[in-house]
Motif scaffolding. Structure first.
Motif, short mmCIF file in Angstrom:
data_model
loop_
_atom_site.label_atom_id
_atom_site.label_comp_id
_atom_site.label_asym_id
_atom_site.label_seq_id
_atom_site.Cartn_x
_atom_site.Cartn_y
_atom_site.Cartn_z
N HIS A 1 27.84 44.71 26.03
CA HIS A 1 27.99 43.75 26.73
C HIS A 1 29.43 43.74 27.69
N ILE A 2 29.16 43.79 28.77
CA ILE A 2 30.24 44.09 29.98
C ILE A 2 30.54 42.84 30.64
N MET A 3 31.66 42.27 30.34
CA MET A 3 32.23 41.23 31.19
C MET A 3 32.50 41.44 32.51
N ALA A 4 31.88 40.87 33.76
CA ALA A 4 32.64 41.14 35.13
C ALA A 4 33.18 39.97 35.53
N ASP A 5 34.78 40.13 35.94
CA ASP A 5 35.30 39.07 36.37
C ASP A 5 35.42 39.02 37.78
N LEU A 6 34.66 38.10 38.20
CA LEU A 6 34.24 37.80 39.87
C LEU A 6 35.96 37.40 40.63
N LYS A 7 36.38 36.74 39.87
CA LYS A 7 37.84 36.17 40.01
C LYS A 7 38.53 37.14 40.96
N LYS A 8 38.64 38.48 40.40
CA LYS A 8 39.43 39.63 40.79
C LYS A 8 38.83 40.16 42.12
N ILE A 9 37.78 39.69 42.62
CA ILE A 9 37.20 40.15 43.73
C ILE A 9 38.33 39.72 44.91
N LEU A 10 38.68 38.41 44.80
CA LEU A 10 39.66 37.83 45.67
C LEU A 10 41.12 37.72 45.04
N ASP A 11 41.25 37.70 43.98
CA ASP A 11 42.48 37.33 43.25
C ASP A 11 42.78 38.31 42.03
N GLY A 12 42.97 39.64 42.51
CA GLY A 12 43.07 40.80 41.62
C GLY A 12 44.55 41.29 41.98
N THR A 13 44.68 42.86 41.79
CA THR A 13 45.87 43.33 42.18
C THR A 13 46.19 43.11 43.80
N THR A 14 45.09 43.11 44.53
CA THR A 14 45.40 42.55 45.73
C THR A 14 44.95 41.28 45.91
N VAL A 15 45.71 40.15 46.35
CA VAL A 15 45.26 38.85 46.44
C VAL A 15 44.92 38.54 48.10
N ILE A 16 43.36 38.01 48.13
CA ILE A 16 43.10 37.70 49.43
C ILE A 16 43.22 36.37 49.71
N ASN A 17 43.91 35.82 50.69
CA ASN A 17 43.95 34.53 51.07
C ASN A 17 42.89 33.97 52.21
N LEU A 18 42.22 33.40 51.58
CA LEU A 18 40.83 33.04 52.63
C LEU A 18 41.36 32.24 53.88
N THR B 1 41.41 46.84 56.21
CA THR B 1 42.11 46.96 55.03
C THR B 1 41.73 45.81 54.15
N LYS B 2 41.48 44.78 54.27
CA LYS B 2 41.00 43.99 53.17
C LYS B 2 39.93 44.46 52.32
N VAL B 3 38.72 45.00 53.09
CA VAL B 3 37.73 45.26 52.10
C VAL B 3 38.04 46.70 51.44
N GLN B 4 38.84 47.53 52.11
CA GLN B 4 39.42 48.68 51.24
C GLN B 4 40.34 48.36 50.16
N ASN B 5 41.13 47.47 50.33
CA ASN B 5 41.83 46.98 49.19
C ASN B 5 41.13 46.32 47.89
N ILE B 6 40.02 45.53 48.26
CA ILE B 6 39.38 44.96 47.39
C ILE B 6 38.58 46.06 46.58
N SER B 7 37.91 46.90 47.43
CA SER B 7 37.23 48.14 46.62
C SER B 7 38.16 48.95 45.61
N ALA B 8 39.41 49.48 46.44
CA ALA B 8 40.30 50.66 45.76
C ALA B 8 41.27 49.78 44.62
N ASN B 9 41.46 48.48 44.70
CA ASN B 9 42.47 47.96 43.69
C ASN B 9 41.89 46.80 42.77
N ASN B 10 40.73 46.22 43.43
CA ASN B 10 40.38 44.78 42.62
C ASN B 10 39.16 45.28 41.77
#
Length: 260
Positions: free
Chosen positions: A211-228, A238-247
């Motif tokens: 059972h794997i939990m996937a926290d979708l919040k972290k896509i936008l609100d993880g190590t890198t915070v994306i302000n919509l 760089t936004k997509v790069q940061n989401i992929s590398a960090n979040n």
């Protein structure tokens, strides 16, 4: 001194014996079985559901209407350190919140053994993409049906997370789209490694379910915070790069294992 040396020697023998037993546990188990991976989407501490308001750390209120990601290149590690790589042709899955059946992955023909770690990718690696349509079976057309492709030049969308948001300055619900994937020469392919809280005991008569939990919040609100509010169409740079590398690599947690 002799007594100390004797005690040390006995401890070393015991440690070697335990290691040998661990290895024997895997070596003596024969045959093949199945393993299931269940992906359970959440949003922070809350269950995830479409059209439900969730507040991010920056005060933006998000309501999601679409959530899909590609799980790929699964590798399983036994307690003795040996690994089994699921064949590439059988190791690409579209986990779609709108399709409950897609969130439970069945991996057949797994060598029997005690597994304590899993590694997988989020997205499509360069080798697979470069294989072209002829080397990908129905994967490309399956992705097209889910809206998970751009043109062949851009390839697949690895993560698609869409909906509406409001903020202190954007008071009317406004659409947002987050699409990760290859940007320029950067593939933005993310890799995840999870230690299992209990061993998955694959047997001819036991099919473990992780059972794997996937926290979708972290896509936008993880190590890198994306302000919509600063840009709600997040599809490159760089936004997509940061989401992929960090979040994305931090989104997942192996919560528990059923050995039934």
């Amino acid at each position: 001194m002799k007594l100390q040396l004797k005690n040390i020697a006995l401890a070393m023998v015991a440690a070697i014996a335990l290691t040998s037993c661990s290895n024997d546990d895997n070596n003596e188990i024969t045959g093949e079985g199945n393993l299931k991976l269940e992906f359970d989407n959440v949003y922070g501490d809350a269950d995830f559901a479409f059209n439900t308001a969730y507040t991010n750390s920056n005060g933006e209120v998000v309501k999601a209407t679409n959530a899909i990601y590609i799980v790929s290149n699964i590798v399983l590690t036994k307690t003795d350190g040996s690994t089994y790589t699921v064949p590439k042709s059988e190791s690409y899955f579209f986990v779609n919140e709108a399709d409950a059946a897609s969130t439970l992955l069945n991996l057949p023909n797994i060598p029997a053994g005690n597994y304590n770690k899993i590694t997988f990718g989020i997205g499509v690696d360069a080798d697979q993409f470069n294989a072209g349509a002829s080397g990908q079976g129905t994967m490309w057309t399956d992705a097209q049906a889910l809206g998970m492709t751009w043109s062949w030049a851009a390839g697949y969308k690895f993560v698609k997370f869409e909906g509406t948001y409001t903020s202190s300055t954007v008071t009317t619900e406004t659409s947002y789209m987050v699409h990760t994937g290859k940007t320029g020469d950067v593939y933005n392919y993310a890799q995840v490694t999870l230690d299992l809280p209990e061993n998955a005991l694959v047997r001819t008569n036991i099919t473990p379910q992780v059972h794997i939990m996937a926290d979708l919040k972290k896509i936008l609100d993880g190590t890198t915070v994306i302000n919509l509010t600063d840009g709600a169409m997040v599809m490159g740079g760089t936004k997509v790069q940061n989401i992929s590398a960090n979040n994305v690599p931090t989104m997942f947690e192996a919560h528990h294992v059923h050995n039934d």
